[in-house]
Design a protein around this motif. Sequence first.
Motif, PDB file in Angstrom:
ATOM      1  N   LEU A   1       0.808  -1.217   0.000  1.00 19.37           N
ATOM      2  CA  LEU A   1       0.000   0.000   0.000  1.00 19.37           C
ATOM      3  C   LEU A   1       0.846   1.275   0.000  1.00 19.37           C
ATOM      4  O   LEU A   1       0.795   2.074  -0.927  1.00 19.37           O
ATOM      5  CB  LEU A   1      -0.936  -0.006   1.210  1.00 19.37           C
ATOM      6  CG  LEU A   1      -1.893   1.172   1.353  1.00 19.37           C
ATOM      7  CD1 LEU A   1      -2.853   1.225   0.179  1.00 19.37           C
ATOM      8  CD2 LEU A   1      -2.663   1.061   2.661  1.00 19.37           C
ATOM      9  N   PHE A   2       1.643   1.456   1.026  1.00 19.88           N
ATOM     10  CA  PHE A   2       2.371   2.712   1.192  1.00 19.88           C
ATOM     11  C   PHE A   2       3.585   2.844   0.277  1.00 19.88           C
ATOM     12  O   PHE A   2       3.829   3.900  -0.292  1.00 19.88           O
ATOM     13  CB  PHE A   2       2.800   2.899   2.659  1.00 19.88           C
ATOM     14  CG  PHE A   2       1.634   3.012   3.585  1.00 19.88           C
ATOM     15  CD1 PHE A   2       0.808   4.121   3.552  1.00 19.88           C
ATOM     16  CD2 PHE A   2       1.328   1.988   4.468  1.00 19.88           C
ATOM     17  CE1 PHE A   2      -0.284   4.233   4.397  1.00 19.88           C
ATOM     18  CE2 PHE A   2       0.242   2.083   5.316  1.00 19.88           C
ATOM     19  CZ  PHE A   2      -0.572   3.206   5.278  1.00 19.88           C
ATOM     20  N   TRP A   3       4.380   1.784   0.148  1.00 17.53           N
ATOM     21  CA  TRP A   3       5.596   1.859  -0.673  1.00 17.53           C
ATOM     22  C   TRP A   3       5.274   2.182  -2.137  1.00 17.53           C
ATOM     23  O   TRP A   3       5.898   3.072  -2.707  1.00 17.53           O
ATOM     24  CB  TRP A   3       6.402   0.578  -0.531  1.00 17.53           C
ATOM     25  CG  TRP A   3       7.705   0.591  -1.270  1.00 17.53           C
ATOM     26  CD1 TRP A   3       8.079  -0.249  -2.267  1.00 17.53           C
ATOM     27  CD2 TRP A   3       8.806   1.490  -1.090  1.00 17.53           C
ATOM     28  NE1 TRP A   3       9.345   0.059  -2.706  1.00 17.53           N
ATOM     29  CE2 TRP A   3       9.817   1.131  -2.007  1.00 17.53           C
ATOM     30  CE3 TRP A   3       9.038   2.578  -0.252  1.00 17.53           C
ATOM     31  CZ2 TRP A   3      11.017   1.799  -2.117  1.00 17.53           C
ATOM     32  CZ3 TRP A   3      10.242   3.255  -0.349  1.00 17.53           C
ATOM     33  CH2 TRP A   3      11.217   2.857  -1.276  1.00 17.53           C
ATOM     34  N   PRO A   4       4.298   1.515  -2.761  1.00 16.28           N
ATOM     35  CA  PRO A   4       3.968   1.887  -4.140  1.00 16.28           C
ATOM     36  C   PRO A   4       3.511   3.350  -4.268  1.00 16.28           C
ATOM     37  O   PRO A   4       3.861   4.030  -5.224  1.00 16.28           O
ATOM     38  CB  PRO A   4       2.834   0.932  -4.526  1.00 16.28           C
ATOM     39  CG  PRO A   4       3.012  -0.232  -3.629  1.00 16.28           C
ATOM     40  CD  PRO A   4       3.552   0.318  -2.345  1.00 16.28           C
ATOM     41  N   ALA A   5       2.771   3.837  -3.287  1.00 18.22           N
ATOM     42  CA  ALA A   5       2.322   5.233  -3.320  1.00 18.22           C
ATOM     43  C   ALA A   5       3.518   6.184  -3.237  1.00 18.22           C
ATOM     44  O   ALA A   5       3.568   7.198  -3.941  1.00 18.22           O
ATOM     45  CB  ALA A   5       1.348   5.503  -2.173  1.00 18.22           C
ATOM     46  N   MET A   6       4.481   5.855  -2.392  1.00 11.08           N
ATOM     47  CA  MET A   6       5.684   6.682  -2.274  1.00 11.08           C
ATOM     48  C   MET A   6       6.485   6.668  -3.574  1.00 11.08           C
ATOM     49  O   MET A   6       6.986   7.711  -4.018  1.00 11.08           O
ATOM     50  CB  MET A   6       6.546   6.190  -1.105  1.00 11.08           C
ATOM     51  CG  MET A   6       5.902   6.417   0.255  1.00 11.08           C
ATOM     52  SD  MET A   6       6.745   5.570   1.597  1.00 11.08           S
ATOM     53  CE  MET A   6       8.308   6.413   1.633  1.00 11.08           C
ATOM     54  N   LEU A   7       6.594   5.493  -4.187  1.00 11.03           N
ATOM     55  CA  LEU A   7       7.331   5.386  -5.447  1.00 11.03           C
ATOM     56  C   LEU A   7       6.655   6.193  -6.552  1.00 11.03           C
ATOM     57  O   LEU A   7       7.314   6.905  -7.314  1.00 11.03           O
ATOM     58  CB  LEU A   7       7.469   3.923  -5.868  1.00 11.03           C
ATOM     59  CG  LEU A   7       8.389   3.070  -5.007  1.00 11.03           C
ATOM     60  CD1 LEU A   7       8.277   1.599  -5.409  1.00 11.03           C
ATOM     61  CD2 LEU A   7       9.822   3.539  -5.097  1.00 11.03           C
ATOM     62  N   MET A   8       5.332   6.084  -6.642  1.00 11.10           N
ATOM     63  CA  MET A   8       4.597   6.850  -7.660  1.00 11.10           C
ATOM     64  C   MET A   8       4.763   8.345  -7.437  1.00 11.10           C
ATOM     65  O   MET A   8       4.951   9.104  -8.393  1.00 11.10           O
ATOM     66  CB  MET A   8       3.115   6.469  -7.643  1.00 11.10           C
ATOM     67  CG  MET A   8       2.823   5.130  -8.275  1.00 11.10           C
ATOM     68  SD  MET A   8       1.047   4.852  -8.352  1.00 11.10           S
ATOM     69  CE  MET A   8       0.895   3.478  -7.259  1.00 11.10           C
ATOM     70  N   GLY A   9       4.699   8.759  -6.183  1.00 13.74           N
ATOM     71  CA  GLY A   9       4.861  10.175  -5.859  1.00 13.74           C
ATOM     72  C   GLY A   9       6.245  10.698  -6.214  1.00 13.74           C
ATOM     73  O   GLY A   9       6.416  11.874  -6.528  1.00 13.74           O
ATOM     74  N   ALA A  10       7.242   9.826  -6.172  1.00 12.81           N
ATOM     75  CA  ALA A  10       8.621  10.210  -6.503  1.00 12.81           C
ATOM     76  C   ALA A  10       8.936   9.970  -7.978  1.00 12.81           C
ATOM     77  O   ALA A  10      10.082  10.119  -8.393  1.00 12.81           O
ATOM     78  CB  ALA A  10       9.594   9.438  -5.617  1.00 12.81           C
ATOM     79  N   ASP A  11       7.949   9.570  -8.750  1.00 19.14           N
ATOM     80  CA  ASP A  11       8.101   9.319 -10.189  1.00 19.14           C
ATOM     81  C   ASP A  11       8.975   8.096 -10.507  1.00 19.14           C
ATOM     82  O   ASP A  11       9.664   8.065 -11.522  1.00 19.14           O
ATOM     83  CB  ASP A  11       8.648  10.549 -10.910  1.00 19.14           C
ATOM     84  CG  ASP A  11       7.717  11.014 -12.013  1.00 19.14           C
ATOM     85  OD1 ASP A  11       6.578  10.502 -12.077  1.00 19.14           O
ATOM     86  OD2 ASP A  11       8.121  11.866 -12.807  1.00 19.14           O
ATOM     87  N   TYR A  12       8.935   7.104  -9.622  1.00 22.76           N
ATOM     88  CA  TYR A  12       9.618   5.832  -9.880  1.00 22.76           C
ATOM     89  C   TYR A  12       8.583   4.777 -10.235  1.00 22.76           C
ATOM     90  O   TYR A  12       7.393   4.931  -9.946  1.00 22.76           O
ATOM     91  CB  TYR A  12      10.410   5.362  -8.657  1.00 22.76           C
ATOM     92  CG  TYR A  12      11.667   6.138  -8.404  1.00 22.76           C
ATOM     93  CD1 TYR A  12      12.738   6.071  -9.288  1.00 22.76           C
ATOM     94  CD2 TYR A  12      11.793   6.924  -7.274  1.00 22.76           C
ATOM     95  CE1 TYR A  12      13.904   6.777  -9.059  1.00 22.76           C
ATOM     96  CE2 TYR A  12      12.959   7.630  -7.027  1.00 22.76           C
ATOM     97  CZ  TYR A  12      14.005   7.549  -7.919  1.00 22.76           C
ATOM     98  OH  TYR A  12      15.157   8.245  -7.688  1.00 22.76           O
ATOM     99  N   ARG A  13       9.018   3.721 -10.809  1.00 27.08           N
ATOM    100  CA  ARG A  13       8.123   2.615 -11.162  1.00 27.08           C
ATOM    101  C   ARG A  13       7.828   1.774  -9.916  1.00 27.08           C
ATOM    102  O   ARG A  13       8.544   1.811  -8.937  1.00 27.08           O
ATOM    103  CB  ARG A  13       8.732   1.751 -12.259  1.00 27.08           C
ATOM    104  CG  ARG A  13      10.114   1.178 -12.000  1.00 27.08           C
ATOM    105  CD  ARG A  13      10.279  -0.266 -11.567  1.00 27.08           C
ATOM    106  NE  ARG A  13       9.316  -1.199 -11.955  1.00 27.08           N
ATOM    107  CZ  ARG A  13       9.436  -2.046 -12.969  1.00 27.08           C
ATOM    108  NH1 ARG A  13      10.535  -2.073 -13.666  1.00 27.08           N
ATOM    109  NH2 ARG A  13       8.498  -2.895 -13.235  1.00 27.08           N
TER     110      ARG A  13
END
Length: 133
Positions: free
Chosen positions: A41-53
């Motif tokens: 849940l949280f890690w994918p959201a953080m990655l998307m927010g940082a423009d990472y896959r």
Amino acid sequence: MASFKKLCDTRDLDFDEYFNKDSETELYHFIGKDIVYFHALFWPAMLMGADYRTRNAIFAHGFVTVNGQKMSKSRGTFIQARTYLESLNPECLRYYYAYKLSAKIDDIDLNLEDFKQRVNSDLVGKVVKYCLT
């Protein structure tokens, strides 16, 4: 990601080739069952927010217990890797864990008696028999 970035820097690899949001590299997470919530849940959201896959899939596994007990230094229910390696081949332990794995998120119990019997019957017995025939 930080460790992988350091590896990329020391081996002249392109970090963005693997973690750019448009990367076609397959990325899988192998994690313990206690951190599925964060990594799903949280890690994918953080990655998307940082423009990472984000990852392609998550594979979660249970805990490893020894003779049915949670590993604990204070209780003496743990095995140090160095101690194990001084006496036994790591391939035997890898085989045993692979044998015990399932598609479920169950704990894996390192039952030392079962370990000895499984390695002797599945590996030692069959390899020796195969070599002698």
